[in-house]
Design a protein around this motif. Structure first.
Motif: not given
Length: 577
Positions: A322-351
């Motif tokens: 499972w290491r290769p698939l898990t490494q893909s998951g970790v890479s995605s999680a690191q990239g996608m969670s890096s922009f969790d900020n006020a603008f992300f929630f401000g846009v998605t939660c209002s628009e």
């Protein structure tokens, strides 16, 4: 990065936007100076521009916007600048804009690049949620509700979080444009950046000369309502393509069944995998539940280079690795969670999220591997965020006569080609292009220069009438990866030490030793390097085709490092003294 409805012709909304813009007092001038960030080009000019957080009230707290201008390099400088918007929502437009300026280098001969971080996304005005930069939390819950609550509680003490919307952010950028004296701009963006382009076209139509949009997230998207359906369509397309490909069909004859198997196994009992942290060299454990596997598969479909490895990594998981698939998951999680900020929630939660109706959900997720996971998690998160639902008129399709190039990926799991085509219908002077087999981008494709030439010609001509798009059909997707690649070889510490150092070119890379292994650091990312030869390595966790090669003469230290990326020219970085 990211995310049709009934088409609706706008009546007087464009006139209303013009009137509203005219009512705003003239912007003060902005003077730029030398930049202090070493990651920026030496000729870049930087500054901070302050805007009212509450633009309607025009009083109270002011927020700083980071502004970077990359000046035109040639003598015949045109008055219109290029504005590139980051995706997300929440990514830094300055950071993504630098990428645009490199890939579209011919445009810098005659035009400035104007890069402005949208409110809350970067520089001194960043309103970040570090609580959410957590790989396990992302894989389990996308945006864990308790951490969203904590971030909102902390940030609302210093900011009015209801003000972080697309309309406000785009009005900020146009105010910066005026302060720097540009009469018009050429706007471009992908994923959420395309929505920023659409909002600019709606609110300031007379200030936009050309527009380029890719992976369009329309104003009526209501993400993540259709994410599951789009991801399932993309996955089905990949499975069908594998069946048509002789090598893939022979190596992975039961791909659909194996995908079902890994999902079912993780649902019965989460899979636990031990990995090494490339920043510390210490082992840590990742737990993959069904939601973690589903998210991993979805994000692999974003990137064609990663999608080409999906059959192999699923197959290895079925066999117990499972290491290769898990490494893909970790890479995605690191990239996608890096922009969790006020603008992300401000846009998605209002628009977006407030416009999802309960009765629509069952049909939208039926028969999909993602199910209602994202809808449930984002609704719960938005219940904790003090956003204000925008008027329903925001969802109306954007109508414009500005010349526009619209680029879609045939198998985009986030912003499907149908969304792009629908947006193009009301961009009345648009050229619509679909890249066969592409996802939410075209990483790894051969022939990427075709697309960048279309960007350049659109801006240089100020029109799309003379665009020749036949080269798009000649682009080639990355080949399916049928085996794990070159095996790891043993390299002694004595042979690794001469490779350690800092290498610079267009980018700066640091190589050091960590627990007897080479580590590569670039920007804020770190990768452990797996030796496949004495001077050739593959970065752990990245798709096939990525490699690092060192140039070394005799027994001395390496003199250069070569970065190899699928679908792109090799990049040589010289060793710094």
């Amino acid at each position: 990065m990211n995310r049709s409805a009934t088409l609706f012709i706008l009546g007087c909304s464009a006139l209303s936007a013009l009137s509203a813009a005219a009512a705003v007092p003239a912007a003060p001038r902005l003077t730029l100076g030398a930049c202090t960030d070493p990651a920026l080009p030496k000729d870049a000019r930087c500054g901070i521009y302050e805007v009212f957080e509450n633009r309607a009230a025009r009083k109270g707290r002011k927020i700083p916007l980071r502004v970077v201008v990359l000046p035109a390099l040639g003598p015949d400088r045109k008055p219109d600048a290029i504005v590139a918007f980051g995706g997300g929502p929440g990514n830094s437009s300055v950071e993504e804009g630098l990428y645009y300026s490199q890939e579209l280098a011919p445009l810098r001969r005659h035009r400035d690049f104007l890069l402005v971080d949208l409110r809350g996304t970067g520089g001194p005005g960043l309103l970040d949620c570090p609580e959410l930069h957590d790989v396990q939390g992302f894989l389990d819950h996308y945006v864990p509700t308790d951490k969203v609550r904590a971030c909102a509680g902390r940030l609302r003490k210093v900011a009015d979080l209801s003000q972080y919307t697309s309309d406000n952010a785009i009005d900020d950028v146009d105010e910066v444009r005026a302060a720097l004296g540009y009469p018009q701009v050429n706007v471009m963006g992908g994923s959420y950046g395309s929505r920023a382009v659409l909002v600019y076209l709606r609110r300031h139509p007379d200030r936009v000369r050309t527009a380029v949009l890719s992976g369009v997230a329309p104003t009526h998207d209501r993400a993540p309502l259709f994410f599951a359906r789009s991801a399932q369509k993309a996955l089905d397309g990949l499975i069908a393509e594998c069946a048509r490909d002789a090598g893939c069909a022979r190596t992975f004859p039961h791909l659909k069944e194996e995908i079902d198997t890994v999902l079912a196994q993780a649902e019965r009992e989460p899979v636990r995998v031990r990995l090494l942290d490339p920043k510390t060299g210490q082992p840590y454990e990742i737990r993959l539940s069904r939601s973690g596997v589903a998210q991993t598969l979805r994000y692999m479909l974003y990137d064609p280079a990663a999608a080409a490895e999906l059959p192999l990594r699923v197959h290895l998981a079925v066999q117990g690795d499972w290491r290769p698939l898990t490494q893909s998951g970790v890479s995605s999680a690191q990239g996608m969670s890096s922009f969790d900020n006020a603008f992300f929630f401000g846009v998605t939660c209002s628009e977006d999220v407030p416009f999802i109706r309960d009765q629509e959900i069952p049909a939208a997720v039926a028969g999909t591997f993602l199910g209602d996971f994202r809808i449930r998690e984002q609704r719960a998160a938005c219940a904790e965020w003090p956003a204000v639902k925008v008027p329903e008129s925001f969802l109306k399709p954007v109508v414009s006569d500005v010349p526009a190039l619209v680029i879609a990926g045939e198998r985009d799991p986030a912003t499907p080609a149908s969304d792009n085509e629908e947006a193009a219908r009301t961009l009345r002077h648009s050229k619509y292009v679909v890249i066969p087999d592409a996802g939410h981008g075209w990483n790894g494709f051969k022939g990427q220069e075709c697309l960048y030439s279309l960007y350049v010609k659109t801006v240089e001509d100020g029109a799309v009438d003379r665009l020749y798009t036949s080269c798009v059909a000649k682009m080639e997707r990355p080949a399916f990866v049928l085996s794990p690649g070159d095996p790891e070889v043993a390299v002694s510490r004595a042979d690794l030490e001469p490779l350690v150092g800092t290498y610079a070119g267009e980018e700066t890379v640091k190589i050091d030793l960590l627990e007897g292994r080479l580590r590569l650091e670039i920007e804020s990312k770190a990768f452990l390097l797996i030796p496949t030869a004495a001077t050739r390595f593959r970065p752990e966790g990245l798709p096939a085709g990525y490699a690092v090669r060192f140039e070394r003469e005799g027994q001395g230290s390496a003199t250069a490092l070569v970065l190899v990326q699928p679908g792109k020219p090799e990049e040589r970085l010289a060793r710094k003294p």
